[in-house]
Structure formats: structure tokens, C-alpha cells
Design a protein around this motif. Structure first.
Motif, PDB file in Angstrom:
ATOM      1  N   LEU A 117     -74.319  53.640   3.332  1.00  0.00           N
ATOM      2  CA  LEU A 117     -73.837  54.054   2.166  1.00  0.00           C
ATOM      3  C   LEU A 117     -72.618  53.055   1.646  1.00  0.00           C
ATOM      4  O   LEU A 117     -72.185  52.349   2.359  1.00  0.00           O
ATOM      5  CB  LEU A 117     -73.115  55.457   2.486  1.00  0.00           C
ATOM      6  N   ARG A 118     -72.588  53.001   0.241  1.00  0.00           N
ATOM      7  CA  ARG A 118     -71.708  52.251  -0.386  1.00  0.00           C
ATOM      8  C   ARG A 118     -70.748  53.018  -1.061  1.00  0.00           C
ATOM      9  O   ARG A 118     -70.946  54.240  -1.617  1.00  0.00           O
ATOM     10  CB  ARG A 118     -72.423  51.213  -1.590  1.00  0.00           C
ATOM     11  N   ASN A 119     -69.441  52.559  -1.465  1.00  0.00           N
ATOM     12  CA  ASN A 119     -68.605  53.257  -2.113  1.00  0.00           C
ATOM     13  C   ASN A 119     -68.811  52.952  -3.652  1.00  0.00           C
ATOM     14  O   ASN A 119     -69.685  52.302  -4.082  1.00  0.00           O
ATOM     15  CB  ASN A 119     -67.065  52.773  -2.019  1.00  0.00           C
ATOM     16  N   SER A 120     -68.112  53.433  -4.282  1.00  0.00           N
ATOM     17  CA  SER A 120     -68.118  53.540  -5.808  1.00  0.00           C
ATOM     18  C   SER A 120     -68.251  51.987  -6.581  1.00  0.00           C
ATOM     19  O   SER A 120     -68.368  51.612  -7.734  1.00  0.00           O
ATOM     20  CB  SER A 120     -67.143  54.220  -6.836  1.00  0.00           C
ATOM     21  N   ALA A 121     -67.428  50.988  -5.857  1.00  0.00           N
ATOM     22  CA  ALA A 121     -67.245  49.582  -5.951  1.00  0.00           C
ATOM     23  C   ALA A 121     -68.481  48.805  -5.549  1.00  0.00           C
ATOM     24  O   ALA A 121     -68.433  47.550  -5.515  1.00  0.00           O
ATOM     25  CB  ALA A 121     -66.009  49.067  -5.568  1.00  0.00           C
ATOM     26  N   ASP A 122     -69.529  49.450  -4.805  1.00  0.00           N
ATOM     27  CA  ASP A 122     -70.692  49.185  -4.273  1.00  0.00           C
ATOM     28  C   ASP A 122     -70.496  48.254  -3.061  1.00  0.00           C
ATOM     29  O   ASP A 122     -71.501  47.143  -2.772  1.00  0.00           O
ATOM     30  CB  ASP A 122     -71.452  48.024  -5.506  1.00  0.00           C
ATOM     31  N   PRO A 155     -71.239  51.981  10.821  1.00  0.00           N
ATOM     32  CA  PRO A 155     -71.480  51.988   9.443  1.00  0.00           C
ATOM     33  C   PRO A 155     -71.849  53.758   8.974  1.00  0.00           C
ATOM     34  O   PRO A 155     -72.331  54.261   9.979  1.00  0.00           O
ATOM     35  CB  PRO A 155     -72.859  51.222   9.286  1.00  0.00           C
ATOM     36  N   MET A 156     -71.472  53.822   7.758  1.00  0.00           N
ATOM     37  CA  MET A 156     -71.599  55.220   7.261  1.00  0.00           C
ATOM     38  C   MET A 156     -72.966  55.207   6.664  1.00  0.00           C
ATOM     39  O   MET A 156     -73.525  54.477   5.775  1.00  0.00           O
ATOM     40  CB  MET A 156     -70.643  55.694   6.144  1.00  0.00           C
ATOM     41  N   GLU A 157     -73.871  56.117   7.323  1.00  0.00           N
ATOM     42  CA  GLU A 157     -75.575  55.930   7.022  1.00  0.00           C
ATOM     43  C   GLU A 157     -75.742  57.321   6.889  1.00  0.00           C
ATOM     44  O   GLU A 157     -75.421  58.252   7.276  1.00  0.00           O
ATOM     45  CB  GLU A 157     -76.130  55.228   8.103  1.00  0.00           C
TER      46      GLU A 157
END
Length: 142
Positions: A17-22, A39-41
Motif C-alpha cells: 500500500l501507498r499513501n496519498s503522496a504515492d 510493509p503495509m500490504e
């Protein structure tokens, strides 16, 4: 002749997963800093899985029921968001290193997928799940 099934896809795929800033997301360590080993997956059932097909059928059935009851196919933004979240939750095997109010399982999935402030998460999953190549089997190493 080559058996076409050798090109079959895997039932699940892992999405970091990625945040809003990629930027890639990681769970926090004890000091509140990103722990690169955690990692958040999201492990997602893909379009070649029975779980995905079941989720699609359930989504279609909900639409048919709505048509029968209301006689129209229009949904409010809230109803659409809930329907999308239900589909994604049914296609989610797990969320790793992700917490939300100590929820687990489907309750966790629904909380993550229905919270507008983190709407970039379900968008990523929708994009990932819609691409068959994300579920391609790894090539064997020689």
C-alpha cells in the motif's frame, strides 16, 4: 500442443500500500517511525479466483435487488461507497501490518474501505485488482 492452463494466474496477489503522496507505507516501530521490515500490504483475490467471482455475483445480485425494490439503478454516493467497499472486502484475503481501532477481518476491511479520508487505499486496490497481470505466476528460475 501446449496446455493453455500453464498460463493460468495465481488466485491472490500482494499489494504494498501507498499513501496519498504515492509513498510506500510501513507499520510504525516502537518510536513511531516507519519499520521497513513491516510493509503495509493487502493480499487480494484476483479475477481468476473463486472468491472474486463470488464477490462479483454478490455485487450484481445487490444491484438486481435494488432495481426490484426501487425500480431504478441510481445510488447515493454513500450507497455506492458501501457497495464498492463490500466488493473489495469480499476480495480481500488479508491486510497485513494495518490496524484500525483494533478491528480484524471483514470489520477491518470495511473500516479501511469506507473511511473517506483514506479513500486512496480502496482506489489502489481497485486498480490492482482490475489488472490480470498483477496475478501472473512468477517465472521459474533456471
Amino acid at each position: 500442443m501446449t496446455d493453455i492452463r500453464k498460463h493460468a494466474v495465481e488466485p491472490t496477489s500482494i499489494l504494498h500500500l501507498r499513501n496519498s503522496a504515492d509513498e510506500l507505507l510501513y507499520a510504525d516501530d516502537a518510536e513511531g517511525n516507519p519499520d521497513k521490515t513491516r510493509p503495509m500490504e493487502a493480499e487480494i483475490y484476483g479475477p481468476g479466483s473463486k472468491q472474486f467471482k463470488k464477490a462479483q455475483a454478490a455485487s450484481s445480485n445487490r444491484m438486481v435487488e435494488r432495481l426490484k425494490k426501487k425500480g431504478k439503478d441510481t445510488q447515493s454516493a454513500e450507497e455506492k461507497a458501501l457497495a464498492d467497499a463490500e466488493f473489495l472486502a469480499a476480495c480481500t484475503k488479508s491486510l497485513r501490518n494495518v490496524s484500525f481501532d483494533q478491528l480484524v477481518g471483514e470489520a477491518l476491511f470495511m473500516a479501511v474501505y469506507t473511511t473517506p479520508e483514506i479513500g486512496f487505499i480502496p482506489e489502489q486496490i481497485n486498480k490492482h485488482i482490475g489488472d490480470w497481470s498483477n496475478f501472473t505466476k512468477a517465472s521459474p528460475t533456471n
